[in-house]
Design an enzyme around this catalytic site. Structure first.
Site, PDB file in Angstrom:
ATOM      1  N   GLY A 178      82.860 -47.180  49.891  1.00 36.45           N
ATOM      2  CA  GLY A 178      81.566 -46.553  49.687  1.00 36.45           C
ATOM      3  C   GLY A 178      81.414 -46.105  48.254  1.00 36.45           C
TER       4      GLY A 178
ATOM      5  N   MET B  13      77.556 -40.834  41.657  1.00 34.58           N
ATOM      6  CA  MET B  13      78.503 -39.948  40.990  1.00 34.58           C
ATOM      7  C   MET B  13      79.952 -40.171  41.424  1.00 34.58           C
ATOM      8  SD  MET B  13      76.340 -38.292  39.153  1.00 34.58           S
ATOM      9  CE  MET B  13      74.586 -37.914  39.149  1.00 34.58           C
TER      10      MET B  13
ATOM     11  N   ASP C 121      72.810 -30.839  51.719  1.00 30.49           N
ATOM     12  CA  ASP C 121      72.507 -32.269  51.569  1.00 30.49           C
ATOM     13  C   ASP C 121      72.711 -32.989  52.900  1.00 30.49           C
ATOM     14  OD1 ASP C 121      71.611 -34.464  50.170  1.00 30.49           O
ATOM     15  OD2 ASP C 121      73.581 -34.995  49.367  1.00 30.49           O
TER      16      ASP C 121
ATOM     17  N   LYS D  93      88.264 -39.973  47.221  1.00 32.82           N
ATOM     18  CA  LYS D  93      86.991 -39.977  46.498  1.00 32.82           C
ATOM     19  C   LYS D  93      87.256 -39.869  45.011  1.00 32.82           C
ATOM     20  CE  LYS D  93      82.367 -37.987  46.503  1.00 32.82           C
ATOM     21  NZ  LYS D  93      81.436 -37.068  47.189  1.00 32.82           N
TER      22      LYS D  93
END
Length: 538
Positions: free
Chosen positions: A14, A18, A134, A36
């Site tokens: 994914g 950013m 979010d 990440k």
């Protein structure tokens, strides 16, 4: 590539503006993880990159504050090549956004189940003082095992950290940002709830409630127009509109949303898959949502109607256990979701059953029941209803002449030891159990607490966690005991026991299943509780 001498990057799974997420292997613990990577855009100056790094660390701290089955767990934060990398739990999944785009929108029932999971995660975050800020379909993952998890706390903030508001700065996706955040940057629990409503709207309608051609058009509509009326939401519609109210003070609260979502789920047992011709390419066990694989939530108490003056079953003398829990009575009174009319129904005939030795009353004590030690149901001549009313297809009444009648799914196995009856699903971990020898003069709450203490003391409930032991005020001497525990292999289980008296006898009736299947099983629990009955003494 090896990060921090431990995490080997395998493939990207994914990416966003950013950062990038990798499937990686933790070579120290020999397990898959998600890593990440912090990837600042080229156009950012040094100050902006510093703020972005701070956001990355804030994400790790926010998620790290939570230990919840519907939140992606953060394992570690490491620094490599001068940048932070977040090491997280790897959840084989697709995002809700991907599922909607690839398979189409969900049914209202399935969307409600997703909503329960995300709401549970948000509530846990709010209790920990964390605002997500979010919530959107991109950040809701539908696991291949049916687990629903909330991820990406990159915009999250602590309620008390002094950075909750930011006038002139709108963060998050415009289609899922609340009106007050779009207007003045305010972030509150209520704004997270609005985003939850917009996310569930998209899950059932296939688009957001303010889908427009441009971000500016979306923000203008958000400021001046009501949300687009839902067309496919059915019973879920009032929940969506209650969450999407412009005035934060008028929005539905988390507890009210939970109660209403549970009623949507309970009102339509058996539904909830994603209708799509593309489902064939997905592994069967990886169905995005079905009645089999949805995450657990605590049972919220729904309004219970007063017991009717006479039961719907007629002619043969019997006593129906009414108002027995959750939304069961509501379902029967609202149009026969649980029962349907039938004629000339067969009558159950008593027969013998194999003995099964248990160590005490608990669903856990029935878990060892195997087909070789049990009889398969339904028994010959088992009734599928009584006096003109029929159970749902695939269910039959079990009775052995002892005076009680309990609905059990066809194909389950059965064994008895004295007053203890065990029923078990051979295709899964579901267990239904009934103790018919409770003291009708006893105090139900005290009885549940005593039973809990005894079973924990003898090790029958490993990892025991009590959710609630509560008196049922509308029933005659009844209490509910809800709890979690683990089986010997470590699988998380969820159970509820109803202790009650009926017709001068004391009973304890339990349902237990995997934690991940609890929400999907609520309609089955309602079925059992609302259709159990006993014969009136002659």
């Amino acid at each position: 590539m090896l990060i921090a001498g431990r995490y080997r990057l395998l493939e990207p799974v994914g990416s966003g503006g950013m950062g990038r997420v990798w499937l990686a292997r933790d070579e120290m613990l020999d397990r898959d993880v998600a890593v990440k990577e912090f990837v600042p855009p080229d156009w950012m100056n040094d100050d902006e990159k510093t703020r972005l790094r701070d956001r990355t660390l804030r994400e790790a701290r926010s998620a790290g504050r939570l230990n919840h089955p519907h939140v992606v767990r953060v394992y570690d934060v490491v620094h490599a090549e001068g940048l932070p990398w977040i090491v997280m739990e790897y959840v084989p999944s697709r995002s809700l956004h991907q599922v909607i785009n690839e398979d189409g929108p969900y049914s209202p029932v399935a969307a409600a189940r997703i909503g329960l999971a995300v709401l549970d995660a948000l509530s846990a975050a709010h209790r920990a003082g964390v605002l997500h800020r979010d919530v959107k379909p991109h950040n809701v993952l539908i696991g291949l095992d049916g687990r629903v998890v909330l991820t990406d706390f990159g915009l999250a903030t602590f309620v008390d950290d002094g950075s909750v508001t930011g006038p002139g700065l709108v963060v998050g996706s415009p289609q899922y940002v609340s009106p007050e955040r779009a207007r003045d940057g305010a972030s509150t629990v209520e704004s997270d709830m609005w985003s939850l409503g917009a996310t569930l709207y998209a899950a059932v309608e296939g688009r957001s409630p303010y889908a427009r051609e441009t971000a500016m058009a979306t923000l203008m509509a958000l400021a001046t127009e009501p949300p687009d009326p839902p067309e496919r939401a059915g019973l879920l519609g009032p929940v969506l509109l209650g969450l999407l109210r412009h005035d934060p003070a008028a929005r539905l609260t988390a507890s009210e949303v939970e109660r209403r979502l549970r009623m949507v789920v309970a009102a339509a047992p058996g539904g909830g898959g994603v209708p799509s011709p593309r489902r064939a390419r997905v592994v069967a066990s990886a169905a995005p949502v079905s009645v089999r694989v949805l995450p657990a939530q605590r049972v919220a108490e729904a309004p219970v109607s007063p017991a009717p003056s006479s039961p719907p079953f007629r002619s043969r003398p019997l006593v129906l256990l009414v108002a027995v829990g959750l939304a069961g009575v509501v379902l029967i009174g609202a149009g026969g979701f649980l029962l349907s009319r039938a004629d000339d129904l067969p009558v159950a005939r008593p027969s013998s059953a194999p003995a099964f030795v248990t160590v005490g009353f608990s669903p856990a004590t029935c878990s060892a029941l195997t087909p070789s030690a049990a009889a398969r149901l339904p028994r010959k001549g088992a009734a599928t209803g009584v006096n003109g009313w029929r159970l749902l297809p695939g269910w039959s009444y079990f009775t052995d002449g002892s005076g009680f009648h309990i609905p059990v799914p066809d194909g389950w196995i059965y064994a008895r030891s004295g007053a203890m009856y065990c029923f078990r699903d051979t295709q899964g971990d579901r267990v239904l159990s009934l103790d018919t020898a409770r003291n009708p003069a006893g105090d139900p709450v005290r009885a549940c607490r005593t039973e809990a203490s005894r079973l924990v003391a003898v090790g029958a409930l490993p990892g025991y966690h009590e959710i609630a032991i509560e008196k049922r005020p509308l029933l005659n001497k009844a209490a509910d005991w809800e709890y979690q525990y683990r089986d010997p292999s470590g699988v998380a289980l969820h159970a509820q026991t109803r202790w009650f008296t009926n017709n001068g006898h004391g009973y304890a009736l339990s349902w237990a299943t995997r934690e991940i299947d609890w929400s999907a099983d609520l309609s089955k629990i309602n079925m059992v509780l609302s259709t159990f009955y006993t014969d009136k003494p002659r």
